[in-house]
Design a protein around this motif. Structure first.
Motif, PDB file in Angstrom:
ATOM      1  N   VAL A  25       0.840  -1.202   0.000  1.00 49.02           N
ATOM      2  CA  VAL A  25       0.000   0.000   0.000  1.00 49.02           C
ATOM      3  C   VAL A  25       0.869   1.245   0.000  1.00 49.02           C
ATOM      4  O   VAL A  25       0.612   2.214  -0.722  1.00 49.02           O
ATOM      5  N   LEU A  26       1.942   1.250   0.781  1.00 43.39           N
ATOM      6  CA  LEU A  26       2.832   2.412   0.842  1.00 43.39           C
ATOM      7  C   LEU A  26       3.556   2.641  -0.490  1.00 43.39           C
ATOM      8  O   LEU A  26       3.751   3.775  -0.912  1.00 43.39           O
ATOM      9  N   ARG A  28       2.376   1.806  -3.476  1.00 46.19           N
ATOM     10  CA  ARG A  28       1.370   2.350  -4.401  1.00 46.19           C
ATOM     11  C   ARG A  28       1.057   3.817  -4.075  1.00 46.19           C
ATOM     12  O   ARG A  28       0.892   4.637  -4.972  1.00 46.19           O
ATOM     13  N   LEU A  29       0.990   4.161  -2.813  1.00 44.82           N
ATOM     14  CA  LEU A  29       0.743   5.537  -2.395  1.00 44.82           C
ATOM     15  C   LEU A  29       1.886   6.449  -2.841  1.00 44.82           C
ATOM     16  O   LEU A  29       1.647   7.570  -3.299  1.00 44.82           O
ATOM     17  N   ALA A  30       3.106   5.954  -2.743  1.00 51.93           N
ATOM     18  CA  ALA A  30       4.263   6.740  -3.184  1.00 51.93           C
ATOM     19  C   ALA A  30       4.186   6.985  -4.695  1.00 51.93           C
ATOM     20  O   ALA A  30       4.465   8.095  -5.177  1.00 51.93           O
ATOM     21  N   GLN A  31       3.777   5.968  -5.473  1.00 51.50           N
ATOM     22  CA  GLN A  31       3.646   6.147  -6.921  1.00 51.50           C
ATOM     23  C   GLN A  31       2.548   7.168  -7.248  1.00 51.50           C
ATOM     24  O   GLN A  31       2.711   8.020  -8.133  1.00 51.50           O
ATOM     25  N   THR A  32       1.446   7.092  -6.522  1.00 53.97           N
ATOM     26  CA  THR A  32       0.354   8.035  -6.743  1.00 53.97           C
ATOM     27  C   THR A  32       0.792   9.459  -6.415  1.00 53.97           C
ATOM     28  O   THR A  32       0.475  10.404  -7.144  1.00 53.97           O
ATOM     29  N   LEU A  33       1.518   9.630  -5.319  1.00 54.46           N
ATOM     30  CA  LEU A  33       2.000  10.955  -4.948  1.00 54.46           C
ATOM     31  C   LEU A  33       2.992  11.507  -5.970  1.00 54.46           C
ATOM     32  O   LEU A  33       2.976  12.699  -6.278  1.00 54.46           O
ATOM     33  N   LYS A  34       3.854  10.634  -6.520  1.00 53.60           N
ATOM     34  CA  LYS A  34       4.785  11.082  -7.563  1.00 53.60           C
ATOM     35  C   LYS A  34       4.025  11.544  -8.797  1.00 53.60           C
ATOM     36  O   LYS A  34       4.347  12.565  -9.398  1.00 53.60           O
TER      37      LYS A  34
END
Length: 147
Positions: A25-26, A28-34
């Motif tokens: 989850v972290l 995927r969240l990092a990819q979304t934030l990028k």
């Protein structure tokens, strides 16, 4: 193996699955934030020139409106001057022209009467003797819708 050891292994496996899920989850969240950061940067790069162009367009429109305002003021002044000129010409020439036209009409009428021969016979007010009397109106009145 005892029951405590089995319970400990199950708890350890559960924690390992939970930590793996949280890590996924972290990531995927990092990819979304990028991706969101990149999108905001692209929008910012495109919005700044667009805002500058819009500001230049507004300034140009303001200049054109100022020109139109001055043109409208000039047209209003010309209209007022034309109206004043028209009323001046009307008052200066209107009365005398009407008098000349009336005089000309009177002269034509007087000349026309002198050229016409005098009728023979007795003259009554509005007709000469011997002319037929106006015919009587038709006998009854018409009633509309009164049966």
């Amino acid at each position: 193996m005892s029951g405590g050891e089995v319970a400990g292994i199950l708890v350890a496996v559960f924690w390992a699955i939970l930590v793996s899920f949280i890590a996924l989850v972290l990531v995927r969240l990092a990819q979304t934030l990028k991706a969101a950061t990149k999108l905001v940067a692209d929008v910012t790069e495109q919005a700044v020139p667009l805002l500058a162009d819009a500001s230049a367009t507004v300034r140009s429109a303001h200049t054109q409106l100022a020109r139109v305002d001055s043109i409208a003021a000039d047209v209003q002044e010309v209209t007022a001057n034309a109206s004043a000129l028209s009323s001046t010409v009307s008052s200066a020439f209107g009365g005398p022209l009407v008098k000349v036209a009336a005089f000309g009409y009177g002269v034509r009428r007087a000349m026309g009467r002198k050229a016409a021969p005098e009728p023979k016979g007795t003259v009554f007010v509005g007709r000469t003797a011997g002319s037929p009397l106006p015919s009587a109106r038709a006998g009854r009145r018409r009633t509309r819708g009164k049966g």
